[in-house]
Design a protein around this motif. Structure first.
Motif, short mmCIF file in Angstrom:
data_model
loop_
_atom_site.label_atom_id
_atom_site.label_comp_id
_atom_site.label_asym_id
_atom_site.label_seq_id
_atom_site.Cartn_x
_atom_site.Cartn_y
_atom_site.Cartn_z
N TYR A 1 31.49 -7.63 10.50
CA TYR A 1 30.74 -6.46 10.04
C TYR A 1 29.26 -6.81 10.04
N ALA B 1 29.90 -1.63 3.18
CA ALA B 1 29.24 -2.94 3.32
C ALA B 1 29.56 -3.83 2.13
N CYS C 1 33.03 -5.23 2.37
CA CYS C 1 33.13 -6.22 3.45
C CYS C 1 32.43 -7.51 3.06
N SER C 2 31.32 -7.40 2.33
CA SER C 2 30.56 -8.60 1.97
C SER C 2 31.38 -9.51 1.04
N TYR D 1 30.35 -11.39 7.59
CA TYR D 1 29.57 -10.24 7.13
C TYR D 1 28.10 -10.60 7.29
#
Lengths: 191, 372
Positions: free
Chosen positions: B22, B34, B37-38, B48
């Motif tokens: 990502y 985000a 995903c982080s 990420y």
């Protein structure tokens, strides 16, 4: 103040709930806790929110719907239960009291309102007494759940435990304080 | 059952589909994709990266995909505009990737926290030049998960970018979701070449219109260019070659359109009044149609889960017996209504119900036009 019943008897199956106040008061988290509680009871939930571009301050609204059936439209249309933590929130939602919604509000910053559907408690003052101003919303949640039965208190406690494992005792104390407010109001009513 | 937010479901769906890369630049109302995903990607051995802007984000996604990863990004309004150039690159170079566009109210910075459905045409035509693209549009948290999985599957199957077109409401909404077990939903990986490295041509398509894709760093060294190129990937200005390429990037989707175009019918089959809806507006439409039935009007809803390619055949079929077709959408121009009119013809009674002030459409708004 009896747990809600719908026409035709039996426990009410659908609740439309609005939590309104100011950004940063934990309204969305509170709505999530109620949803987590209802999921524990095998019911469907939808939670939405509306807010402006400021992270703190400004009118902030969290909504949720609890239903045993599929929830088709996602927004609250006929609120049954409203929490108004600021004057601005009260202005926006007070009119629903006439249509049967029970409006819980904070008497710390607002003057009392006449009418059976307005339920004022000093949420913020009590939170201040605990030295935890940010507990006001949880105290309110305890009172609302005790009063309306929209979810069971044990489900809510379990949701709080899972969401805030470390702060659970303090948060459960806040819920209990809210529950106690309703119990003593009932006693006053009976007396 | 868990309480899951739409954006979280998108991120979870992507990971379920096998996404391991990502790159993005957080923007309301997509930031939670985000955020999720982080936290989760590094734990899964994925990557990420917060980029310096959206131009770099989509560039990194294209690069990661060419290196063999399932890669994606999420953005909104101004960020989606910035991504157009390199999204065009992904179309031209036939790079599988997924872009999540959580629509917010514009134009420009607009009403940053308010919803809209005004990117429909930008999703289709936002880049210059002839091109085709797939776009899917969720109406619930469950669909946020499932259609993201589907977006990756289409992207990998047809070697094309896919846009997941969400909106602020569905992305920020929370619902109870049962996350599917591993293996419950099909996961598709891109076709890999089987020929020896010396014979590999990265744009030589099989009969299904799709060319197998090797990975950068593998023994199959290959060239990718945004300029017009031949089967071997090098620049080629021959008109016959250009025509073949443009024809193929359209045909590879056209010939599979029945698999790609997904719709759902809610009492649409016998409807006198048909509501064609997509995204969050499906829910107000279904509530309105149900209410109309209780008032004696046979209304039904056709939900477009796939926005592009457009559901010409499905709409024609569902509207065959309808005296009126209503297209409610959160944009001014009636971006989907215009397409429905194109499909059904100028003589048909097609009415838009439009909201363009950052406010959602309510069942009463749609009911009024059903009953009118």
């Amino acid at each position: 103040m009896e747990p809600s019943e719908q026409k035709g008897g039996g426990p009410k199956e659908r609740f439309e709930v609005v939590l309104a106040g100011s950004g940063g008061q934990g309204l969305i988290v509170s709505a999530m806790l109620l949803c987590e509680s209802a999921i524990r009871e095998g019911r469907n939930v939808v939670q939405t929110q509306s807010y402006g571009i400021a992270a703190r301050g400004g009118l902030s609204i969290a909504e949720l719907i609890i239903d045993t059936e599929e929830i088709i439209f996602q927004q609250v249309q006929k609120p049954d239960i409203i929490l108004a933590l600021t004057g601005q929130a009260m202005e926006r939602f007070a009119a629903f009291a006439e249509k049967g919604a029970r409006v819980f509000f904070d008497t710390t910053g607002m003057t009392d309102r006449p009418g059976l559907n307005f339920l004022g408690f000093p949420f913020t003052k009590l939170a201040g007494d605990l030295n935890r101003t940010n507990a006001a919303t949880l105290i309110a949640l305890g009172a609302m759940v005790a009063c309306t039965g929209m979810v069971r208190m044990d489900s809510l406690i379990s949701a709080v435990r899972e969401t805030f494992p470390e702060a659970a005792p303090a948060n459960i104390e806040a819920l209990g304080l809210g529950e106690g407010l309703v119990a003593s109001r009932l006693r006053e009513g009976a007396g | 059952m868990r309480l899951v937010q739409g954006n979280e479901a998108i991120a979870r769906g992507a990971l379920y589909a096998g996404a391991r890369f990502y790159a993005g630049y957080p923007i309301t109302p997509s930031s939670e994709v985000a955020e999720e995903c982080s936290v989760v990607l590094p734990r899964m051995g994925g990557m990420y990266i917060q980029m310096e802007d959206e131009i770099a984000s989509i560039a990194a996604v294209v690069g990661a995909s060419l290196a063999g990863a399932k890669a994606f990004t999420a953005t909104s309004g101004p960020g989606f505009s910035l991504m157009q150039e390199n999204l065009g690159f992904a179309v031209m170079a036939e790079v599988p990737c997924v872009v999540v566009d959580v629509q917010r109210s514009g134009p420009s910075t607009g009403l940053a926290t308010k919803p809209s459905q005004a990117d429909v045409m930008q999703v289709r035509w936002g880049r210059h030049g002839d091109q085709a693209i797939i776009a899917l549009c969720p109406a619930s948290v469950r669909e946020c998960f499932e259609l993201t999985v589907q977006a990756f599957n289409f992207s990998e199957t047809y070697r094309t970018p896919v846009v997941l077109v969400a909106d602020e409401v569905v992305a920020h909404m929370r619902e109870s979701l049962r996350v599917p077990e591993e293996g419950e939903l099909a996961i598709i990986d891109r076709k890999k070449p089987s020929v020896p490295p010396s014979e590999y041509k990265p744009f030589e398509a099989d009969e299904d219109g799709v060319a197998p894709l090797a990975a950068y760093g593998s023994p199959r060294v290959f060239h990718v260019s945004s300029s017009m190129h031949g089967p071997e990937g090098f620049s080629n200005n021959d008109p016959a070659n250009a025509a073949r390429k443009i024809d193929r990037i359209h045909r590879k989707l056209d010939m599979h359109r029945d698999e790609i175009v997904m719709t759902r019918s809610f009492d649409a089959d016998d409807a006198d009044v048909l509501v064609v809806a997509y995204g969050i507006t499906v829910r107000a439409s279904r509530a309105a149609a149900r209410e109309a039935r209780s008032k004696g009007v046979n209304a039904g809803v056709l939900q477009l889960q796939t926005l592009w390619p457009f559901a010409d055949n499905e709409i024609r079929r569902a509207a065959a017996g309808a005296r009126r077709v209503i297209v409610p959408e959160m944009n001014y121009a009636g971006q989907v209504a215009g397409e429905v009119q194109r499909v059904l013809g100028p003589e048909r009674d097609i009415r838009g119900v439009n909201s363009y002030n950052g406010q959602i459409l309510w069942p009463r708004d749609i009911l009024e036009t059903i009953m009118a």
